[in-house]
Design a protein around this motif. Structure first.
Motif, PDB file in Angstrom:
ATOM      1  N   GLY A  62       0.863  -1.188   0.000  1.00 15.04           N
ATOM      2  CA  GLY A  62       0.000   0.000   0.000  1.00 15.04           C
ATOM      3  C   GLY A  62       0.892   1.229   0.000  1.00 15.04           C
ATOM      4  N   ASN A  63       0.419   2.328   0.559  1.00 11.01           N
ATOM      5  CA  ASN A  63       1.279   3.505   0.677  1.00 11.01           C
ATOM      6  C   ASN A  63       2.490   3.150   1.535  1.00 11.01           C
ATOM      7  OD1 ASN A  63      -0.751   4.804  -0.641  1.00 11.01           O
ATOM      8  ND2 ASN A  63      -0.865   6.518   0.768  1.00 11.01           N
ATOM      9  N   ARG A  87      -6.430  -6.093   0.807  1.00 14.31           N
ATOM     10  CA  ARG A  87      -6.618  -4.927   1.687  1.00 14.31           C
ATOM     11  C   ARG A  87      -7.697  -5.102   2.738  1.00 14.31           C
ATOM     12  NH1 ARG A  87      -4.977   0.358  -1.389  1.00 14.31           N
ATOM     13  NH2 ARG A  87      -3.235  -0.558  -2.470  1.00 14.31           N
ATOM     14  N   ASN A 133      -0.570  10.385  -5.236  1.00 10.42           N
ATOM     15  CA  ASN A 133      -0.859   9.255  -4.366  1.00 10.42           C
ATOM     16  C   ASN A 133       0.290   8.242  -4.475  1.00 10.42           C
ATOM     17  OD1 ASN A 133      -1.866   7.024  -3.118  1.00 10.42           O
ATOM     18  ND2 ASN A 133      -3.919   7.225  -3.984  1.00 10.42           N
ATOM     19  N   ASN A 308      -5.634   2.540   2.976  1.00  7.35           N
ATOM     20  CA  ASN A 308      -4.720   2.372   1.838  1.00  7.35           C
ATOM     21  C   ASN A 308      -3.310   1.958   2.257  1.00  7.35           C
ATOM     22  OD1 ASN A 308      -3.862   4.629   3.094  1.00  7.35           O
ATOM     23  ND2 ASN A 308      -4.240   6.044   1.418  1.00  7.35           N
ATOM     24  N   SER A 309      -3.172   1.439   3.454  1.00  4.21           N
ATOM     25  CA  SER A 309      -1.810   1.090   3.866  1.00  4.21           C
ATOM     26  C   SER A 309      -1.789  -0.095   4.811  1.00  4.21           C
ATOM     27  CB  SER A 309      -1.146   2.277   4.564  1.00  4.21           C
ATOM     28  OG  SER A 309      -1.731   2.446   5.836  1.00  4.21           O
TER      29      SER A 309
END
Ligand SMILES: *[C@@H]1O[C@H](CO)[C@@H](O)[C@H](O)[C@H]1NC(C)=O
Ligand SMILES: *[C@@H]1O[C@H](CO)[C@@H](O)[C@H](O)[C@H]1NC(C)=O
Ligand SMILES: *[C@@H]1O[C@H](CO)[C@@H](O)[C@H](O)[C@H]1NC(C)=O
Ligand SMILES: *[C@@H]1O[C@H](CO)[C@@H](O)[C@H](O)[C@H]1NC(C)=O
Ligand SMILES: *[C@@H]1O[C@H](CO)[C@@H](O)[C@H](O)[C@H]1NC(C)=O
Ligand SMILES: *[C@@H]1O[C@H](CO)[C@@H](O)[C@H](O)[C@H]1NC(C)=O
Length: 403
Positions: A62-63, A87, A133, A308-309
């Motif tokens: 992810g990030n 995720r 992003n 997102n991580s």
């Protein structure tokens, strides 16, 4: 010279307590073929001590994120890869509840058009700000290595393609992560003082293409910081000044962001921190002559973790016992010629557990203090002996000198 020996002695006593932690790492632990095919990177570093283990997870699925967990010696990391790669929350855990956890994610990369050359993103309108992003980069491993005192992972983000806005950008963002087992200054300028309790994140914007309609581009980051703790408590930022710039020439400040201390069963005070020097280097030589400042902005409360991580995969949706904050840091200051001057900029920070180590006096400073205090003392003693001898009757004095 008495002071000199005393200070050296204190220094040795200070640094020699406790046996060093042992560093061990694993890439994509337990994943195998799936991760190889995806070329994905989840790096698990363990710093094993005599009583506990510090786990560092460096993740680029992810990030880009760093998760730090302090566990018992027997606790093991457990990643449910099918769930993690899709995720899902709580897809990462430890076989025993950690004593303390703390995590940081690079939430956004910010580009802004600094029309009035103020260096700051305050008062810049939205049309002059682009949000990139980090997950839209293609992250690949440049290298990973281990030596006696450290472990290093060098990641390259390239081929930026944002499918939502249909934007692509050429160039590279590089992130070099380091884990350590000793209390030392890093080889890399700004020579941060690290210990086994910290990971160093070196963020490099390396000829990454700016927005062609922005004449005066600068870059920055938005970090999200998560710690176990009371959501109504606050993280704090403190800027420390020093007299000594031996390790980071020209820079006399260190910025520290600390989580509030948490009482747990094991310890009276558990906490995490970020630490950096407000400097960015504009060439890979990292000279003070081609450097500029970084600016940080106020901490902002968040009510939940973005999905997102890796932090979301670990902490999940729950935020009752989590303290979640965001902070922006931008690179550049008035008159430095903007990013386009060199097309290169760095920012280095530490993510750590406990209290940031205090700077010891450097040898140079010890030497200066010793000379400053020792030399006058020596001269005074010689002068005193000399006067004593002179005051003695002549025969007595020559007898003293001859023996
Ligand atoms: C390990 O634990 C023991 C007993 O709890 C304690 O006496 C010792 O100081 C600890 N060592 C370290 C390095 O924390
Ligand atoms: C450049 O900035 C403008 C205005 O914010 C934006 O509309 C455009 O998509 C950006 N271009 C790139 C390549 O990011
Ligand atoms: C995987 O990463 C390596 C560099 O580490 C790169 O050379 C290769 O092209 C990548 N493969 C894919 C499928 O992205
Ligand atoms: C995306 O941008 C490219 C050129 O930048 C253009 O050729 C393409 O048609 C665009 N696609 C969409 C879906 O807008
Ligand atoms: C965050 O929220 C808490 C309570 O909700 C408040 O006490 C604290 O001051 C806030 N911190 C910041 C930085 O706004
Ligand atoms: C690392 O953290 C542990 C636990 O907080 C502490 O006992 C130790 O002194 C720290 N090491 C350094 C070098 O600060």
């Amino acid at each position: 010279m008495y002071n000199y020996y005393l200070l050296i002695f204190i220094y040795i006593v200070n640094t020699s307590s406790g046996s060093p932690r042992v560093l061990k790492y694993e890439l994509n632990p337990g994943c195998g073929k799936v991760c190889d095919e995806r070329n994905s990177t989840t790096f698990h570093l363990r710093a094993e001590g005599s009583n506990d283990t510090l786990h560092y997870l460096w993740d680029f699925v992810g990030n880009p994120s760093v998760l730090l967990a302090v566990t018992s010696k027997t606790a093991k990391l457990n990643i449910d890869w099918d769930k993690y790669l899709t995720r899902q929350p709580k897809s990462i855990n430890f076989t025993e509840d950690p004593f303390y956890t703390f995590g940081v994610t690079i939430q956004k990369i910010i580009e802004f058009n600094d029309l009035n050359d103020k260096g700051s993103i305050d008062n810049i309108n939205d049309s002059n700000i682009n949000i990139l992003n980090p997950v839209y980069f293609n992250w690949t491993r440049k290298s990973k290595k281990q030596s006696n005192g450290f472990v290093e992972l060098d990641m390259s983000g390239h081929n930026y393609v944002d499918p939502e806005l249909n934007i692509s950008r050429a160039g590279e963002i590089e992130i070099i992560l380091n884990g350590f087992c000793t209390l030392e200054h890093s080889d890399v300028v700004p020579h941060m003082l690290h210990s086994e309790n910290s990971t160093q994140v070196d963020f490099i914007i390396n000829h990454f293409r700016g927005n062609s309609s922005f004449e005066k581009s600068r870059f920055g980051l938005e970090l999200m910081i998560v710690s176990v703790g009371d959501p109504s408590s606050t993280m704090m930022i403190d800027t420390k000044k020093s007299l000594d710039d031996e390790y980071t020439p020209g820079i006399f400040e260190t910025v520290e962001m600390k989580t509030p201390e948490l009482n747990t069963e094991r310890k009276k005070s558990e906490s995490g921190y970020l630490q950096w020097r407000p400097v960015s280097y504009l060439s890979s030589h990292r000279d003070v002559t081609s450097s500029t400042e970084t600016i940080h902005y106020n901490l902002v409360n968040c009510s939940n973790i973005y999905n997102n991580s890796l932090l979301y995969a670990f902490y999940g949706d729950e935020s009752n016992n989590l303290l979640i904050n965001k902070i922006n840091v931008t690179i550049g200051s008035s008159g430095d010629g903007f990013y386009k001057k060199t097309n290169y900029a760095t920012w280095t920070f530490l993510v750590g557990y406990g209290n940031p180590p205090g700077e010891q006096f450097s040898y140079l400073v010890i030497l200066i203090i010793s000379i400053g205090v020792g030399l006058p003392l020596l001269i005074m003693s010689i002068a005193a002996i000399y006067t004593c001898i002179r005051r003695l009757p002549r025969r007595e004095a020559s007898r003293l000198i001859n023996t």
